[in-house]
Scaffold this motif. Structure first.
Motif, mmCIF file in Angstrom:
data_model
loop_
_atom_site.group_PDB
_atom_site.id
_atom_site.type_symbol
_atom_site.label_atom_id
_atom_site.label_comp_id
_atom_site.label_asym_id
_atom_site.label_seq_id
_atom_site.Cartn_x
_atom_site.Cartn_y
_atom_site.Cartn_z
ATOM 1 N N GLU A 10 0.815 -1.223 0.000
ATOM 2 C CA GLU A 10 0.000 0.000 0.000
ATOM 3 C C GLU A 10 0.846 1.268 0.000
ATOM 4 O O GLU A 10 0.303 2.374 -0.093
ATOM 5 C CB GLU A 10 -0.902 0.013 1.252
ATOM 6 C CG GLU A 10 -1.854 -1.168 1.347
ATOM 7 C CD GLU A 10 -2.529 -1.246 2.703
ATOM 8 O OE1 GLU A 10 -2.339 -0.305 3.512
ATOM 9 O OE2 GLU A 10 -3.237 -2.230 2.961
ATOM 10 N N CYS A 11 2.184 1.107 0.131
ATOM 11 C CA CYS A 11 3.054 2.279 0.320
ATOM 12 C C CYS A 11 3.994 2.485 -0.863
ATOM 13 O O CYS A 11 4.455 1.528 -1.487
ATOM 14 C CB CYS A 11 3.878 2.118 1.595
ATOM 15 S SG CYS A 11 2.879 1.847 3.069
ATOM 16 N N SER A 12 4.286 3.770 -1.143
ATOM 17 C CA SER A 12 5.232 4.094 -2.212
ATOM 18 C C SER A 12 6.454 4.836 -1.689
ATOM 19 O O SER A 12 7.354 5.162 -2.458
ATOM 20 C CB SER A 12 4.540 4.941 -3.292
ATOM 21 O OG SER A 12 4.057 6.155 -2.729
ATOM 22 N N SER A 13 6.470 5.119 -0.370
ATOM 23 C CA SER A 13 7.616 5.822 0.204
ATOM 24 C C SER A 13 7.821 5.377 1.645
ATOM 25 O O SER A 13 6.915 4.824 2.277
ATOM 26 C CB SER A 13 7.407 7.339 0.149
ATOM 27 O OG SER A 13 6.342 7.722 1.005
ATOM 28 N N VAL A 14 9.013 5.641 2.178
ATOM 29 C CA VAL A 14 9.340 5.266 3.558
ATOM 30 C C VAL A 14 8.451 5.986 4.567
ATOM 31 O O VAL A 14 7.940 5.348 5.498
ATOM 32 C CB VAL A 14 10.839 5.516 3.843
ATOM 33 C CG1 VAL A 14 11.151 5.290 5.319
ATOM 34 C CG2 VAL A 14 11.706 4.612 2.978
ATOM 35 N N PRO A 15 8.212 7.319 4.439
ATOM 36 C CA PRO A 15 7.345 7.975 5.430
ATOM 37 C C PRO A 15 5.917 7.438 5.428
ATOM 38 O O PRO A 15 5.269 7.391 6.478
ATOM 39 C CB PRO A 15 7.386 9.457 5.045
ATOM 40 C CG PRO A 15 7.912 9.496 3.655
ATOM 41 C CD PRO A 15 8.786 8.300 3.504
ATOM 42 N N GLN A 16 5.423 7.009 4.259
ATOM 43 C CA GLN A 16 4.091 6.390 4.197
ATOM 44 C C GLN A 16 4.072 5.106 5.023
ATOM 45 O O GLN A 16 3.171 4.874 5.827
ATOM 46 C CB GLN A 16 3.729 6.056 2.745
ATOM 47 C CG GLN A 16 2.985 7.145 2.021
ATOM 48 C CD GLN A 16 2.487 6.668 0.654
ATOM 49 O OE1 GLN A 16 2.546 5.489 0.323
ATOM 50 N NE2 GLN A 16 2.019 7.612 -0.133
ATOM 51 N N LEU A 17 5.077 4.258 4.819
ATOM 52 C CA LEU A 17 5.164 2.995 5.549
ATOM 53 C C LEU A 17 5.279 3.252 7.051
ATOM 54 O O LEU A 17 4.579 2.630 7.860
ATOM 55 C CB LEU A 17 6.365 2.184 5.063
ATOM 56 C CG LEU A 17 6.666 0.896 5.843
ATOM 57 C CD1 LEU A 17 5.538 -0.110 5.675
ATOM 58 C CD2 LEU A 17 7.998 0.279 5.382
ATOM 59 N N LEU A 55 12.004 0.280 0.085
ATOM 60 C CA LEU A 55 10.802 -0.540 0.256
ATOM 61 C C LEU A 55 10.970 -1.901 -0.397
ATOM 62 O O LEU A 55 10.482 -2.917 0.120
ATOM 63 C CB LEU A 55 9.575 0.178 -0.309
ATOM 64 C CG LEU A 55 9.146 1.468 0.404
ATOM 65 C CD1 LEU A 55 7.834 1.985 -0.173
ATOM 66 C CD2 LEU A 55 9.001 1.249 1.898
ATOM 67 N N THR A 56 11.671 -1.953 -1.535
ATOM 68 C CA THR A 56 11.947 -3.235 -2.196
ATOM 69 C C THR A 56 12.814 -4.117 -1.308
ATOM 70 O O THR A 56 12.582 -5.323 -1.188
ATOM 71 C CB THR A 56 12.655 -3.007 -3.546
ATOM 72 O OG1 THR A 56 11.819 -2.211 -4.395
ATOM 73 C CG2 THR A 56 12.948 -4.331 -4.242
ATOM 74 N N ALA A 66 17.457 -3.154 7.980
ATOM 75 C CA ALA A 66 17.009 -4.094 9.019
ATOM 76 C C ALA A 66 15.995 -3.429 9.943
ATOM 77 O O ALA A 66 14.949 -4.020 10.264
ATOM 78 C CB ALA A 66 18.211 -4.602 9.812
ATOM 79 N N GLN A 67 16.278 -2.214 10.383
ATOM 80 C CA GLN A 67 15.353 -1.525 11.286
ATOM 81 C C GLN A 67 13.999 -1.284 10.620
ATOM 82 O O GLN A 67 12.949 -1.488 11.233
ATOM 83 C CB GLN A 67 15.959 -0.209 11.768
ATOM 84 C CG GLN A 67 17.036 -0.380 12.827
ATOM 85 C CD GLN A 67 17.394 0.926 13.513
ATOM 86 O OE1 GLN A 67 16.536 1.766 13.760
ATOM 87 N NE2 GLN A 67 18.663 1.097 13.835
ATOM 88 N N LEU A 68 14.019 -0.863 9.355
ATOM 89 C CA LEU A 68 12.756 -0.646 8.635
ATOM 90 C C LEU A 68 11.962 -1.941 8.520
ATOM 91 O O LEU A 68 10.737 -1.956 8.667
ATOM 92 C CB LEU A 68 13.028 -0.066 7.246
ATOM 93 C CG LEU A 68 13.453 1.402 7.189
ATOM 94 C CD1 LEU A 68 13.838 1.787 5.775
ATOM 95 C CD2 LEU A 68 12.339 2.307 7.700
ATOM 96 N N ASN A 86 7.160 -4.970 10.756
ATOM 97 C CA ASN A 86 6.537 -6.175 11.290
ATOM 98 C C ASN A 86 6.017 -5.991 12.709
ATOM 99 O O ASN A 86 5.572 -6.948 13.347
ATOM 100 C CB ASN A 86 7.538 -7.334 11.269
ATOM 101 C CG ASN A 86 7.608 -8.005 9.911
ATOM 102 O OD1 ASN A 86 6.790 -8.856 9.581
ATOM 103 N ND2 ASN A 86 8.574 -7.600 9.109
ATOM 104 N N GLY A 87 6.117 -4.758 13.217
ATOM 105 C CA GLY A 87 5.596 -4.475 14.541
ATOM 106 C C GLY A 87 6.505 -4.889 15.677
ATOM 107 O O GLY A 87 6.069 -4.985 16.831
ATOM 108 N N LEU A 88 7.777 -5.129 15.394
ATOM 109 C CA LEU A 88 8.711 -5.514 16.445
ATOM 110 C C LEU A 88 9.188 -4.299 17.223
ATOM 111 O O LEU A 88 9.283 -3.195 16.676
ATOM 112 C CB LEU A 88 9.936 -6.233 15.849
ATOM 113 C CG LEU A 88 9.873 -7.768 15.821
ATOM 114 C CD1 LEU A 88 8.795 -8.234 14.848
ATOM 115 C CD2 LEU A 88 11.221 -8.351 15.410
#
Length: 730
Positions: A78-85, A302-303, A335-337, A342-344
């Motif tokens: 559903e996301c196209s950018s890091v801030p969206q995610l 995102l990829t 890794a952090q992203l 995943n909600g960790l």
């Protein structure tokens, strides 16, 4: 008669309570496992396939991940950018612990037995912020950044160690629509000046501790208009650090001030980034020269996150990730992203305070791992090698403990080979080692350099966890390959990640070809949406290493790989690490170094060779404990460490040990060093001899030890002349 009866009774007890349980514990599971393995699983699991079986150079792709893993990635779709995610994740898990950190309460000076004084820190326990609290801080910080003149598309440099404020700053800048440029905190003055000047940044974010490092170069950074600093234990006195002239030119803000500015400028709003926009200009650690700025887009990141979802099935809602590697490294950022998506929960740590025995902590303080109790970690091979060395050195001090250690580890290794769990060994053996990492770690993802099979097996068996090797570069957004969770092999970096293609191309000069038998070999080329947009302000190098074919962007890595029939990839060489000796023979320096590192005297090594010479010289950082033991044997215990490194007899003994190991490792005569130099200096990012990722800077090391290399070369030439003279006389 009684003694005979007692003897029979003892035999019966032994048979009933020792022999039979051992047979039951060992033989029965083994028979079951053998039947399963050889009757039902005769073929090795296939993990990747070629797009075309008819072409040896055809790309390889990972066999599709499980449906469960694919479903989990819907949020990313559903996301196209890091801030969206990031925003979606923060909203979805708003009440959950997001980031944890430890505050520095105070510092103390401790005097060592040798008279040296070291600063030791006292830390709080972990404090946690929820996803909602983090999201609010990011929102205020983004508006605060806008209020001090940062605009969408601006490049803003972050120059700091890994910490909570690093992540908040980056996410805030992404929300503005700006580009984050990164520099390693350990970078030397030359690298700092180069990166900041090339990007022409006007706004710089750093930590209060690094203000003193900036002071030395700030007069050369004339474009800097504003510095935002992350507050430390002691609030810095800006007026004392910088000159009056610099204070007039540059505006200084603490991060607390930026957040307060954001609260009073709620009407300000940034521009939403697109998938194609550059999210990060990430400067490499510069192992082969000056740092290169790699342009990483939001789509690239995102990829990469999506590609790592092959790990998602192993994650649980109560898992905790320990973040301690540099965030200026693409591996840590990706890794952090991934774990956040995943909600960790993510807990920040530092290498100086990681364990209970870390040198940065006051004696008696608990290390980060002990308090955080993470379940997932990332690591570079050097760290795992050091853990192995420390444990082995400790065990070897006592003969009984050494015997018990070898026995239990061999049992664990044996049963692990058949994919069987060992609950008893886990309790009496592995639990003690797991406690070093907090007691709960179940997966370590390792990358950045090749991990030796010995270290891989050691961590897997002693700590009862999965060690997954991966392969990726800054230019491929850290993503290229990763081992499967059920892959028990060593020496491999796994298979292509989901959505990423890997192919090999011939490298004629090194005699590596895709038609080689038994397996294709060649330069590794990575293709997909993870491949970045090239190098900032370096179009020539971008054109050389990035190509587009049939709509797919490819990056030519310079690494040499071998692909096995099941799709597993092994990195076997690097083009830049191969030299041609005067004899015409090619030698892989990395291969020689990997074998030399098996020697207990060696902590680190850089092998030097010259195309005008027919021999190799090994520059070695020796293991201090092993060297001291050797000194004791040679009646040289009175000598200091630098004196031991310079001693001829010590050097000769170490050289013999290295040459013996090299011969046993089947190195050819030309691959075995003729001479060594034991180096008493540490190789650190601070002295520019290794990168921030602890990779060798060969050119810098060579220049640093050039006089020693010249002396050794002259000695070897003299030896050859003397040998020829004696030969002619006879």
């Amino acid at each position: 008669m009684n003694s005979s009866a007692n003897s029979m009774s003892l035999k019966g007890i032994f048979f009933k309570f020792v022999f039979l349980p051992l047979i039951s514990y060992n033989l029965v599971p083994l028979l079951i496992c053998l039947v399963k393995k050889y009757l039902f699983e005769r073929t090795e699991k296939r993990r990747a396939k070629q797009l075309s079986s008819e072409s040896p150079g055809s790309p390889w792709i990972r066999l599709r991940a499980q449906t469960k893993t694919r479903i989990k990635s819907n949020l990313l779709d559903e996301c196209s950018s890091v801030p969206q995610l990031f925003s979606k994740v923060m909203q979805k898990f708003k009440d959950k612990h997001c980031f944890g950190f430890r505050q520095v309460l105070h510092e103390e000076e401790q005097k060592q037995s040798d008279g040296k004084v070291f600063k030791k820190i006292v830390l709080s326990d972990y404090q946690w912020l929820s996803c909602e609290e983090i999201n609010n801080r990011v929102e205020y910080m983004s508006k605060g950044f806008l209020s001090i003149g940062i605009k969408p598309k601006d490049i803003v440099m972050i120059f700091a160690d890994t910490r909570l404020e690093w992540m908040i700053s980056a996410q805030s800048l992404f929300r503005v629509g700006s580009t984050v440029a990164t520099l390693y905190a350990t970078l030397g003055e030359e690298g700092i000046i180069y990166g900041i000047t090339e990007c022409q940044v006007t706004h710089l974010i750093t930590s209060s501790e690094l203000l003193f490092k900036l002071k030395a170069v700030i007069h050369k950074l004339t474009q800097i208009q504003c510095i935002v600093y992350m507050s430390g234990h002691n609030r810095p006195n800006i007026q004392e650090i910088f000159s009056e002239r610099e204070l007039k030119r540059i505006t200084f803000y603490s991060m607390d001030q930026i957040e307060e500015l954001g609260k009073s400028h709620k009407d300000l709003k940034g521009v939403e980034a697109t998938a194609q926009d550059t999210a990060v200009i990430m400067y490499t650690s510069g192992s082969t020269g000056v740092p290169k700025g790699v342009m990483v887009s939001h789509r690239n990141l995102l990829t990469a996150v999506k590609a790592f979802y092959t790990l998602a099935e192993a994650l649980a809602s109560d898992d905790v990730y320990c973040a301690y590697l540099p965030m200026a490294h693409i591996m840590e950022m990706s890794a952090q992203l991934f774990f956040i998506s995943n909600g960790l929960s993510v807990g920040f740590a530092t290498i100086q305070t990681l364990t209970d025995k870390s040198t940065g902590l006051k004696k008696g303080m608990k290390g980060d791992l002990t308090l955080l109790k993470p379940t997932i970690m990332t690591a570079v091979p050097l760290i795992l090698d050091r853990i192995r060395r420390v444990i082995e050195d400790t065990v070897n001090k006592n003969l009984l403990s050494k015997i018990v250690f070898i026995f239990l580890r061999s049992q664990k290794s044996f049963w692990s080979h058949f994919d069987l769990n060992t609950p008893i060994i886990n309790i009496i053996f592995c639990r003690k080692f797991k406690a070093i990492l907090g007691g709960r770690v179940k997966v370590i993802a390792c990358g950045g350099a090749p991990l030796s099979p010995e270290a891989h097996q050691f961590m897997r068996h002693c700590f009862d966890l999965k060690v997954l090797q991966g392969y990726g570069l800054t230019e491929t957004s850290a993503s290229a390959t990763l081992m499967d969770l059920d892959d028990s092999s060593v020496g491999f970096v796994g298979q292509p990640l989901d959505g990423i293609q890997i192919k090999l191309i011939d490298w004629e000069e090194g005699n590596y070809k895709v038609i080689d038998k038994p397996n294709p070999r060649g330069e590794v080329v990575v293709g997909g949406l993870n491949v970045t947009n090239g190098y900032y302000q370096n179009e020539a190098l971008t054109q050389e290493l990035y190509k587009e074919e049939n709509g797919i962007k490819w990056f030519f890595t310079g690494d040499i790989g071998e692909i096995y029939p099941n799709g597993s990839i092994k990195i076997i060489d690097r083009k830049k690490d191969i030299i041609k000796l005067s004899t015409g023979e090619y030698v892989s320096l990395a291969k020689v170094e990997a074998e030399i590192k098996k020697c207990p005297f060696v902590d680190n090594v850089c092998v030097y060779g010259n195309s005008g010479k027919d021999y190799l010289i090994a520059l070695i950082i020796p293991n201090a404990k092993q060297l001291q033991q050797l000194a004791n044997k040679l009646s040289k215990s009175h000598m200091s460490f630098p004196e031991l490194c310079a001693d001829t007899h010590i050097n000769d003994s170490v050289l013999k040990s290295i040459q013996s190991i090299a011969r046993n490792s089947k190195l050819s005569k030309t691959e075995i060093p003729n001479k060594i130099k034991l180096c008493s200096e540490e190789w650190l990012p601070d002295n520019n001899l290794v990168t921030s990722a602890l990779k060798l800077k060969r050119k810098n090391i060579q220049e640093f030890y050039q006089n020693d290399i010249n002396l050794i070369s002259q000695f070897l030439i003299t030896q050859v002349k003397l040998w020829k003279y004696k030969l002619n006389k006879t």
